[in-house]
Write an enzyme that holds these catalytic residues in place. Structure first.
Site, PDB file in Angstrom:
ATOM      1  N   TYR A 341       0.849  -1.196   0.000  1.00 34.35           N
ATOM      2  CA  TYR A 341       0.000   0.000   0.000  1.00 34.35           C
ATOM      3  C   TYR A 341       0.884   1.245   0.000  1.00 34.35           C
ATOM      4  O   TYR A 341       1.830   1.325   0.779  1.00 34.35           O
ATOM      5  CB  TYR A 341      -0.881   0.050   1.264  1.00 34.35           C
ATOM      6  CG  TYR A 341      -2.073  -0.891   1.267  1.00 34.35           C
ATOM      7  CD1 TYR A 341      -2.331  -1.751   0.224  1.00 34.35           C
ATOM      8  CD2 TYR A 341      -2.957  -0.884   2.341  1.00 34.35           C
ATOM      9  CE1 TYR A 341      -3.421  -2.611   0.251  1.00 34.35           C
ATOM     10  CE2 TYR A 341      -4.058  -1.731   2.377  1.00 34.35           C
ATOM     11  CZ  TYR A 341      -4.276  -2.606   1.326  1.00 34.35           C
ATOM     12  OH  TYR A 341      -5.356  -3.446   1.357  1.00 34.35           O
ATOM     13  N   GLU A 417     -22.657   6.001  17.749  1.00 36.81           N
ATOM     14  CA  GLU A 417     -23.348   6.416  16.514  1.00 36.81           C
ATOM     15  C   GLU A 417     -23.606   7.916  16.465  1.00 36.81           C
ATOM     16  O   GLU A 417     -23.861   8.472  15.397  1.00 36.81           O
ATOM     17  CB  GLU A 417     -24.666   5.631  16.362  1.00 36.81           C
ATOM     18  CG  GLU A 417     -24.419   4.151  16.053  1.00 36.81           C
ATOM     19  CD  GLU A 417     -25.700   3.324  16.053  1.00 36.81           C
ATOM     20  OE1 GLU A 417     -26.693   3.755  16.653  1.00 36.81           O
ATOM     21  OE2 GLU A 417     -25.686   2.218  15.462  1.00 36.81           O
TER      22      GLU A 417
END
Ligand code: NI
Length: 441
Positions: A341, A417
């Site tokens: 990567y 959340e």
């Protein structure tokens, strides 16, 4: 006379500028309200995806589910990109640039230990072993936030000054050995080169390191390059009591390991970012009194800037082969064969241009200058082709401990959340502001 004429021209220019800004402000406000309206969908999508994780390059149901949701929103979708990837395009009602937004799709071979009604109980096989599967890196939230942004942008379609390309990408964590996948394969299959061709790309990653309501990023190297390293040292087998009759690859390996630790400290300009050489595995020999023929070492190379990455590979190769040579052994060095990567490199001018957008959405006090991370991300492949900005979204409940909200890849990884609306706002805001040219004037 000349001087007098300048004033009306200036005034006209000023009025035009005010008109553009007014339009932008109206669109931004509308987008903000729309984000509030889609959050229930985002949360339910996230919980569905969280309960149904799939491993890298096996995102069959995930891809189909995402495609179905996008179709229900009115998108035409392309499925089966780079395996199970999904690409959707939204052409705005006004001309303008093409902006790509990317979310990753895969879960990890981790058995979830978080007590949630939608916790994953999924099992699969990985590397021949039965494993639990979990969205332990938050890619469920990335998909849900991008779906939320897709919903908002579709509503704004008529006023949208440009085109959006949504990229749902499989296998960010890396495919099983021998398979090709992820961002690199999406690029090979034309996601950045087929029409509409994006000129810029944005991506997010949730991190429990930061509290909900915070965004963290930096210009330049944000996350390290990562390459696997294999060094095979070959000597000549002999009796352990008669070393002069052979060549000892174990002693050569010991010298190589030590010499490699001087590469970063003596040969890399560490003022330009960290670099790392790690040998994580070494294997050789069968019993105490036999000097073996061969030793195999495996490790990883990391760098935070593209030049250091190249220099690191060269120096490791040279140091290993020449050190082996000095002992009479030989070393074969392989770098980046199974895993490679690049540096996740936030284009400095794009980052500067979009900073006001992120400051407006999060509030100045909630923008964090991220420290560079020595883990890696395959978003970097897109950034090698076009300017891109990758931003961390905080998902730890304010005041809660890092223990309760364990880091990514942990079986106790947990997401607050309440941090997700800011992620949706960031995706929408970056798109709208980039399209309307905010910051570029
Ligand atoms: Ni991740």
């Amino acid at each position: 006379m000349k001087r007098l004429l300048i004033f009306p021209v200036l005034l006209l220019g000023l009025q035009a500028n005010i008109a553009v800004q007014a339009a932008d402000t109206g669109l931004r406000q509308r987008a903000d309200t729309l984000v509030d309206g889609v959050m229930a969908d985002v949360i339910s999508a996230r919980r569905h995806l969280h309960a149904h994780p799939e491993l890298s390059n096996r995102e069959v149901e995930t891809g189909a589910w995402i495609a179905g949701r996008l179709q229900a929103l009115g998108y035409t979708v392309q499925t089966g990109v780079a395996g199970h990837g999904v690409v959707a395009v939204l052409k705005g009602g006004k001309p303008g640039p093409v902006v790509a937004l990317r979310a990753d799709m895969d879960g990890l071979p981790v058995a979830e230990e978080v007590d949630l009604p939608f916790a994953s109980t999924v099992k699969s096989t990985f590397d021949g072993k039965e494993v639990g599967v979990m969205h332990a890196c938050g890619h469920d939230t990335h998909m849900a936030m991008l779906l939320g942004a897709a919903e908002v942008l579709m509503t704004l379609r008529a006023q949208l000054p440009g085109t959006v390309k949504l990229i749902f990408q499989p296998a960010e964590e890396g495919p099983p050995p021998g398979e090709d996948a992820g961002a690199k394969r999406m690029i090979e299959e034309g996601v950045l080169s087929s029409a509409p061709v994006p000129e810029v790309i944005f991506g997010l990653h949730v991190l429990t390191e930061y509290e909900s309501g915070k965004l963290a990023f930096r210009a330049g190297g944000l996350m390290a390059s990562s390459e696997d390293l294999t060094i095979t040292v070959t000597g000549r087998q002999t009796h352990g009591a008669i070393p002069w009759n052979g060549v000892d690859p174990i002693v050569a390996s010991a010298q190589i390991i030590n010499a490699l630790q001087t590469v970063v400290s003596r040969q890399i300009d560490i003022t330009q970012g960290a670099a790392i050489v790690t040998i994580g595995k070494i294997e050789g020999g069968v019993r105490n009194n036999i000097i073996p023929e061969r030793v195999v070492m495996k490790g990883t190379l990391r760098a935070l800037n593209p030049e250091a990455r190249i220099k690191l590979a060269e120096a490791v190769r040279r140091t290993a082969t020449r050190t082996a040579e000095a002992t009479g052994a030989t070393a074969e060095v392989k770098i980046g064969v199974d895993h490679r990567y690049p540096v996740t490199y936030n284009d400095p001018s794009l980052t500067a241009r979009m900073r006001p957008t992120l400051a407006r959405l999060a509030g100045d006090a909630n923008l964090i200058e991220s420290t560079p991370q020595t883990v890696s991300e395959d978003f970097s492949f897109y950034q090698q082709k076009i300017p891109g900005l990758f931003v961390f979204v905080g998902v730890r409940k304010p005041g809660a401990s890092r223990d309760e909200y364990a880091p990514n890849h942990s079986p106790r990884f947990k997401v607050d959340e309440a941090g997700l609306p800011l992620g949706v706002r960031a995706l929408v805001g970056l798109t709208l502001d980039y399209m309307s040219g905010a910051g570029s004037r």
